[in-house]
Design an enzyme around this catalytic site. Structure first.
Site, PDB file in Angstrom:
ATOM      1  N   TYR A 233     -27.671 -17.655 -42.738  1.00 43.80           N
ATOM      2  CA  TYR A 233     -28.201 -18.249 -41.506  1.00 43.80           C
ATOM      3  C   TYR A 233     -29.233 -17.356 -40.817  1.00 43.80           C
ATOM      4  O   TYR A 233     -29.643 -17.665 -39.698  1.00 43.80           O
ATOM      5  CB  TYR A 233     -27.079 -18.477 -40.482  1.00 43.80           C
ATOM      6  CG  TYR A 233     -25.842 -19.175 -40.974  1.00 43.80           C
ATOM      7  CD1 TYR A 233     -25.898 -20.478 -41.486  1.00 43.80           C
ATOM      8  CD2 TYR A 233     -24.601 -18.557 -40.879  1.00 43.80           C
ATOM      9  CE1 TYR A 233     -24.739 -21.117 -41.895  1.00 43.80           C
ATOM     10  CE2 TYR A 233     -23.440 -19.201 -41.288  1.00 43.80           C
ATOM     11  CZ  TYR A 233     -23.517 -20.484 -41.794  1.00 43.80           C
ATOM     12  OH  TYR A 233     -22.375 -21.119 -42.182  1.00 43.80           O
TER      13      TYR A 233
ATOM     14  N   PRO B   9     -11.584 -24.766 -31.073  1.00 43.01           N
ATOM     15  CA  PRO B   9     -12.446 -23.583 -31.149  1.00 43.01           C
ATOM     16  C   PRO B   9     -12.067 -22.689 -32.323  1.00 43.01           C
ATOM     17  O   PRO B   9     -10.882 -22.513 -32.624  1.00 43.01           O
ATOM     18  CB  PRO B   9     -12.179 -22.865 -29.820  1.00 43.01           C
ATOM     19  CG  PRO B   9     -10.816 -23.300 -29.406  1.00 43.01           C
ATOM     20  CD  PRO B   9     -10.593 -24.670 -29.985  1.00 43.01           C
TER      21      PRO B   9
ATOM     22  N   GLY C 154     -16.969 -25.245 -31.178  1.00 43.29           N
ATOM     23  CA  GLY C 154     -18.404 -25.004 -31.160  1.00 43.29           C
ATOM     24  C   GLY C 154     -18.946 -24.082 -30.101  1.00 43.29           C
ATOM     25  O   GLY C 154     -20.130 -23.730 -30.148  1.00 43.29           O
TER      26      GLY C 154
ATOM     27  N   CYS D 107     -27.685  -7.443 -56.187  1.00 44.24           N
ATOM     28  CA  CYS D 107     -29.022  -7.539 -56.773  1.00 44.24           C
ATOM     29  C   CYS D 107     -29.756  -8.780 -56.312  1.00 44.24           C
ATOM     30  O   CYS D 107     -30.059  -9.684 -57.114  1.00 44.24           O
ATOM     31  CB  CYS D 107     -28.906  -7.495 -58.293  1.00 44.24           C
ATOM     32  SG  CYS D 107     -28.059  -6.008 -58.799  1.00 44.24           S
ATOM     33  N   GLU D 108     -29.972  -8.886 -55.011  1.00 44.07           N
ATOM     34  CA  GLU D 108     -30.779  -9.949 -54.426  1.00 44.07           C
ATOM     35  C   GLU D 108     -31.430  -9.378 -53.185  1.00 44.07           C
ATOM     36  O   GLU D 108     -30.770  -8.683 -52.410  1.00 44.07           O
ATOM     37  CB  GLU D 108     -29.905 -11.131 -53.973  1.00 44.07           C
ATOM     38  CG  GLU D 108     -29.230 -11.857 -55.083  1.00 44.07           C
ATOM     39  CD  GLU D 108     -29.009 -13.330 -54.747  1.00 44.07           C
ATOM     40  OE1 GLU D 108     -29.640 -13.859 -53.809  1.00 44.07           O
ATOM     41  OE2 GLU D 108     -28.196 -13.939 -55.452  1.00 44.07           O
TER      42      GLU D 108
ATOM     43  N   ARG E  95     -14.791 -19.933 -33.751  1.00 46.33           N
ATOM     44  CA  ARG E  95     -15.589 -18.716 -33.575  1.00 46.33           C
ATOM     45  C   ARG E  95     -15.255 -17.975 -32.281  1.00 46.33           C
ATOM     46  O   ARG E  95     -15.162 -16.756 -32.277  1.00 46.33           O
ATOM     47  CB  ARG E  95     -17.073 -19.121 -33.563  1.00 46.33           C
ATOM     48  CG  ARG E  95     -18.047 -17.972 -33.699  1.00 46.33           C
ATOM     49  CD  ARG E  95     -19.471 -18.474 -33.481  1.00 46.33           C
ATOM     50  NE  ARG E  95     -19.845 -19.580 -34.323  1.00 46.33           N
ATOM     51  CZ  ARG E  95     -20.414 -19.458 -35.537  1.00 46.33           C
ATOM     52  NH1 ARG E  95     -20.698 -18.268 -36.008  1.00 46.33           N
ATOM     53  NH2 ARG E  95     -20.722 -20.535 -36.232  1.00 46.33           N
TER      54      ARG E  95
HETATM   55  C1  LIG Z   1     -16.311 -25.779 -37.740  1.00 48.58           C
HETATM   56  C2  LIG Z   1     -15.549 -26.737 -36.929  1.00 48.58           C
HETATM   57  C3  LIG Z   1     -14.900 -26.329 -35.764  1.00 48.58           C
HETATM   58  C4  LIG Z   1     -14.993 -24.928 -35.215  1.00 48.58           C
HETATM   59  O1  LIG Z   1     -16.263 -24.583 -34.783  1.00 48.58           O
HETATM   60  P1  LIG Z   1     -16.470 -23.175 -34.030  1.00 48.58           P
HETATM   61  O2  LIG Z   1     -17.931 -23.103 -33.828  1.00 48.58           O
HETATM   62  O3  LIG Z   1     -15.963 -22.108 -34.916  1.00 48.58           O
HETATM   63  O4  LIG Z   1     -15.727 -23.259 -32.743  1.00 48.58           O
HETATM   64  C5  LIG Z   1     -14.131 -27.261 -35.091  1.00 48.58           C
HETATM   65  N1  LIG Z   1     -14.019 -28.539 -35.528  1.00 48.58           N
HETATM   66  C6  LIG Z   1     -14.628 -28.966 -36.651  1.00 48.58           C
HETATM   67  C7  LIG Z   1     -14.452 -30.364 -37.079  1.00 48.58           C
HETATM   68  C8  LIG Z   1     -15.415 -28.083 -37.394  1.00 48.58           C
HETATM   69  O5  LIG Z   1     -16.024 -28.523 -38.486  1.00 48.58           O
END
Ligand SMILES: *Cc1c(COP(=O)(O)O)cnc(C)c1O
Length: 421
Positions: free
Chosen positions: A318, A276, A239, A346-347, A278
């Site tokens: 988002y 992790p 996250g 086409c949106e 992202r």
């Molecule tokens: C999506 C997710 C992640 C990864 O989240 P990032 O924001 O990409 O780091 C890790 N664990 C779980 C359970 C997820 O659903």
């Protein structure tokens, strides 16, 4: 930091000029940098050094097997959320004991797949899932190692569609009921309780929500141990956010995130896992597109690209921001003009950016979307019968197509028309 820099006025992926890739594979395409993947993975390794730990890459952020194999080669484990992702990780050479299975709706078939192929642990999200997993494991003569994902009711202060740690979200069990559910789990024949799991959301730009959640997990660890459970592993989720907009303040660094982990759970004598996605893959990828038309509108001008919302859905889904830069470096001091940057779908939602200041751009030019390595290719579709775009991996001066663009025949032949039509 990434390895996509201008050299002699041309944007490169490591040592490869992007126009060279475009000439060979056509546009649009995704391109990933091994050096950037490595660097971001190592940031987490450094952040957790001294702790017993495993960094499990969230496969859902970028599931290309070449990317998985590269990270696995550095020592990464994998966090998967479906049977398909589990099989991909295995196909990329990741051993089962380094794969964690997350997700709110695992089916009995998926559980069987992972139990038979080997699994580090299941992160279980509900009591019915516990019952099913116990029954599946027992039928195979096995015991499933589990953590239970707790929902700490913490506001991750991120986009509502990717916040997962509030009590109204579908994820995990309420932390207030955890002790009862752990007692239930410990009594099931096919289950071995080994730890606790938490994941409060994605693209977090502050450390405080992590600190609150992990403090609650530490308290729960002590309570569960007092209840007689052998809590030896804490999966703290993923996250941590990335800077999508270069001009904005940067999110917290992995090192500071590591300090939060040390402060909250560092003295518990547990193995720490993090998941992790992202932060490892996001800035390691670009989406490169060609400009089809520059269209003069009534009061606004449009850049119509050959990439669209089906290739990169984050802006449409988002309202996400991606920096968009020309592949040929603009001359210093050149005047910018605002454009709506759109795709051919086409949106009206097929809009990447509104009134984005850009240097002069012409039909045939290449542009690059930064920070497109996570939740890019994995979320792509063939909407409008647009083929999934190729993925390219670069390492120094080498590049390889790691997923080819399908032909129209392949796409069209996937349908079948019954004789009674
Ligand atoms: C999506 C997710 C992640 C990864 O989240 P990032 O924001 O990409 O780091 C890790 N664990 C779980 C359970 C997820 O659903």
């Amino acid at each position: 930091m990434d390895h996509f820099l201008y050299r002699d006025g041309i944007l490169h992926a490591e040592d490869v000029p992007l126009p060279q890739i475009a000439a060979e594979v056509g546009t649009p395409f995704y391109v990933y940098s091994c050096a950037t993947l490595t660097r971001h993975y190592q940031l987490f390794e450094e952040a957790l050094s001294g702790l017993d730990h495993l960094v499990c890459f969230a496969v859902k952020s970028n599931s290309n097997q070449a990317v998985l194999a590269h990270l696995a080669g550095l020592g990464a484990g994998m966090d998967v959320v479906s049977g398909g992702e589990y099989l991909r990780a295995k196909a990329a050479g990741v051993p089962g004991e380094r794969i964690v299975f997350s997700g709110v709706g695992k089916t009995a078939d998926e559980m069987r797949l992972a139990l038979e192929g080997g699994i580090r642990q299941f992160n279980v999200e509900s009591e019915p899932e516990l019952e099913t997993l116990s029954a599946v494991a027992t039928s195979l003569g096995r015991v499933a190692p589990i953590t239970i994902r707790v929902n700490p009711d913490v506001d991750a202060r991120t986009h509502e569609k990717i916040a997962t740690g509030k009590s109204e979200n579908k994820f995990g069990i309420p932390i207030a009921h955890a002790r009862e559910v752990y007692a239930r789990a410990a009594a099931l024949p096919g289950i071995e309780v080994i730890g606790i799991d938490v994941h409060i959301g994605s693209q977090l730009t502050e450390l405080e929500p992590f600190e609150i959640a992990y403090t609650k997990v530490a308290e729960l660890t002590r309570a569960l141990r007092a209840d007689g459970h052998d809590i030896r592993r804490l999966d703290l989720g993923g996250g941590l956010g990335i800077p999508y907009e270069r001009s904005n303040t940067a999110p917290p660094l992995p090192l500071d995130y590591g300090d939060v982990i040390r402060r909250t759970v560092g003295d518990l004598d547990v193995e720490v896992e993090i998941e992790p996605g992202r932060l490892i893959s996001g800035n390691a990828g670009l989406l490169v597109a060609g400009v089809i038309y520059v269209k003069k509108g009534d009061g606004r001008d449009f850049l119509i690209l050959d990439a669209a919302m089906n290739d990169l859905v984050r802006p449409a889904m988002y309202g996400a921001w991606h920096d968009i830069v020309p592949v040929i470096e603009p001359l210093p001091g050149v005047e910018q003009a605002p454009y709506d940057i759109v795709g051919p779908v086409c949106e009206t939602g097929d809009t990447f950016a509104k009134q984005r200041p850009m240097p002069p751009v012409a039909a045939g030019d290449l542009v690059a979307f930064r920070s497109a390595g996570a939740y890019g290719a994995v979320m792509a579709s063939e909407y409008n019968t647009r083929p999934l775009i190729p993925e390219i991996l670069v390492k120094e001066d080498q590049f390889a197509v790691i997923r080819a663009r399908p032909s129209f025949d392949e796409i069209i032949n996937r349908d079948s028309v019954p004789p009674w039509v």
